[in-house]
Design an enzyme around this catalytic site. Structure first.
Site, PDB file in Angstrom:
ATOM      1  N   ASP A  67       0.820  -1.211   0.000  1.00 22.49           N
ATOM      2  CA  ASP A  67       0.000   0.000   0.000  1.00 22.49           C
ATOM      3  C   ASP A  67       0.853   1.261   0.000  1.00 22.49           C
ATOM      4  OD1 ASP A  67       0.947  -0.474   2.570  1.00 22.49           O
ATOM      5  OD2 ASP A  67      -1.013  -0.888   3.413  1.00 22.49           O
ATOM      6  N   ASP A 138      -7.688  -2.896  14.527  1.00 20.85           N
ATOM      7  CA  ASP A 138      -9.062  -3.246  14.134  1.00 20.85           C
ATOM      8  C   ASP A 138      -9.090  -4.449  13.189  1.00 20.85           C
ATOM      9  OD1 ASP A 138      -7.958  -2.191  11.860  1.00 20.85           O
ATOM     10  OD2 ASP A 138      -9.398  -0.539  11.639  1.00 20.85           O
ATOM     11  N   HIS A 140      -7.273  -4.779  10.354  1.00 21.68           N
ATOM     12  CA  HIS A 140      -7.021  -4.525   8.926  1.00 21.68           C
ATOM     13  C   HIS A 140      -5.697  -5.135   8.477  1.00 21.68           C
ATOM     14  CE1 HIS A 140      -5.012  -0.532  10.193  1.00 21.68           C
ATOM     15  NE2 HIS A 140      -4.076  -1.167   9.557  1.00 21.68           N
ATOM     16  N   GLU A 145      -9.668  -1.847   5.412  1.00 21.13           N
ATOM     17  CA  GLU A 145     -10.308  -1.562   6.694  1.00 21.13           C
ATOM     18  C   GLU A 145     -11.521  -2.483   6.873  1.00 21.13           C
ATOM     19  OE1 GLU A 145      -8.829   0.211   8.754  1.00 21.13           O
ATOM     20  OE2 GLU A 145      -8.243   2.199   8.061  1.00 21.13           O
TER      21      GLU A 145
HETATM   22  C1  F6R Z   1       1.395  -1.331   6.207  1.00 23.94           C
HETATM   23  C2  F6R Z   1       0.098  -1.994   6.316  1.00 23.94           C
HETATM   24  C3  F6R Z   1      -0.719  -1.954   7.571  1.00 23.94           C
HETATM   25  C4  F6R Z   1       0.084  -2.201   8.836  1.00 23.94           C
HETATM   26  C5  F6R Z   1      -0.829  -2.102  10.066  1.00 23.94           C
HETATM   27  C6  F6R Z   1      -0.057  -2.262  11.355  1.00 23.94           C
HETATM   28  O1  F6R Z   1       1.946  -1.507   4.914  1.00 23.94           O
HETATM   29  O2  F6R Z   1      -0.311  -2.551   5.370  1.00 23.94           O
HETATM   30  O3  F6R Z   1      -1.738  -2.917   7.489  1.00 23.94           O
HETATM   31  O4  F6R Z   1       0.682  -3.455   8.782  1.00 23.94           O
HETATM   32  O5  F6R Z   1      -1.485  -0.874  10.061  1.00 23.94           O
HETATM   33  O6  F6R Z   1       0.796  -1.176  11.514  1.00 23.94           O
HETATM   34  P1  F6R Z   1       1.948  -1.209  12.631  1.00 23.94           P
HETATM   35  O7  F6R Z   1       2.893  -2.258  12.219  1.00 23.94           O
HETATM   36  O8  F6R Z   1       2.571   0.159  12.551  1.00 23.94           O
HETATM   37  O9  F6R Z   1       1.273  -1.502  13.923  1.00 23.94           O
END
Ligand code: F6R
Length: 262
Positions: A67, A138, A140, A145
């Site tokens: 992403d 959450d 994701h 989301e």
């Molecule tokens: C990042 C991504 C997100 C993160 C998630 C957790 O490329 O795709 O899904 O893996 O938001 O973020 P952290 O690791 O910062 O807790």
């Protein structure tokens, strides 16, 4: 699904790096799916160490990131391109032209065609061999989301208020966090041949329990991995704390035949 509980994020990241190293040794032209955020930092540090100290070779590999933010100039410090350059790319021998990350400064009218082209690029590379994932509080994955279609493909998404506030520390002010992103879809992620999801800390415990032991639902996007044939969850103790079958997962891991270990 394989649930692997390690004493801390360092141990889980070292083990994860061994799975990736094994793949690269068996298949030097492997296609890796990459994630950003705080979770994979120790994993990338270990891959860099393996490259420097044990000669782990990335020269024939291809990478696709999950992403990227939209509406950010390409040289903005918070782009995921910058994150990947700083935390992995510039430290290993990946060929720059084989590292794909969605573009952050696309004009709106070009986004849909761009997302289709990103999917096409993944197909042309032969599909993703191993996808690295973190998980949001959450549930994701990527920026899919809750309520994202389980069949979704790479597309534009609107971030929830919670994800924007979780990501605010990477920006000068919370208001600067973009509202829109491009993300691989859940359907795209499920097509990877192998998935490694990392989760560390108590803030991930509810999402992990719901993803592994709860029902399959678009409200917990990571629960979609219940449909995947080769998904591994690499957890520290805190992230695993709300799983009801912890003893069973540990027992299974301890009984693994040696040849299955990376
Ligand atoms: C990042 C991504 C997100 C993160 C998630 C957790 O490329 O795709 O899904 O893996 O938001 O973020 P952290 O690791 O910062 O807790």
């Amino acid at each position: 699904m394989e649930v692997i509980i390690q004493p801390n994020p360092e141990a889980a990241s070292r083990l994860g790096a061994r799975y990736i190293a094994r793949l690269l040794r068996e298949k030097p032209h492997a296609v890796l799916g990459l994630a950003t955020g705080s979770t994979p930092l120790k994993l990338y540090a270990e891959l860099i160490r393996l490259h420097r100290e044990e000669g782990l070779d990335f020269s024939r590999a291809t990478t696709f990131n999950l992403d990227e933010y939209l509406d950010l100039p390409r040289d903005h410090a918070a782009t995921y391109r910058r994150f990947m350059e700083e935390n992995l790319f510039r430290h290993v021998n990946l060929r720059p032209e084989r590292t794909f990350i969605p573009q952050s400064d696309l004009p709106g009218e070009k986004v849909a065609a761009y997302c289709e082209a990103y999917e096409e690029e993944i197909r042309r590379a032969g599909g993703i061999d191993l996808q690295i994932l973190g998980i949001g509080g959450d549930g994701h994955i990527g920026f899919n989301e809750p309520s994202s279609s389980l069949a979704s493909r790479t597309r534009i998404k609107t971030l929830t208020a919670r994800t924007r506030s979780d990501n605010a520390p990477f920006f000068a002010s919370p208001a600067e966090v973009p509202h829109h992103v491009i993300t691989m879809g859940i359907g795209t992620i499920l097509e990877a041949r192998e998935v490694l999801l990392f989760a560390f800390g108590a803030g991930k415990a509810d999402a992990i329990a719901a993803s592994i032991e709860g029902p399959l639902t678009s409200f917990v996007p990571a629960s979609s991995l219940q449909l995947h044939r080769r998904a591994r969850f690499l957890l520290d103790e805190a992230a695993a704390a709300k799983l009801t079958r912890q003893d069973y997962y540990r027992w299974v891991f301890d009984q693994k035949p040696l040849w299955q270990n990376p």
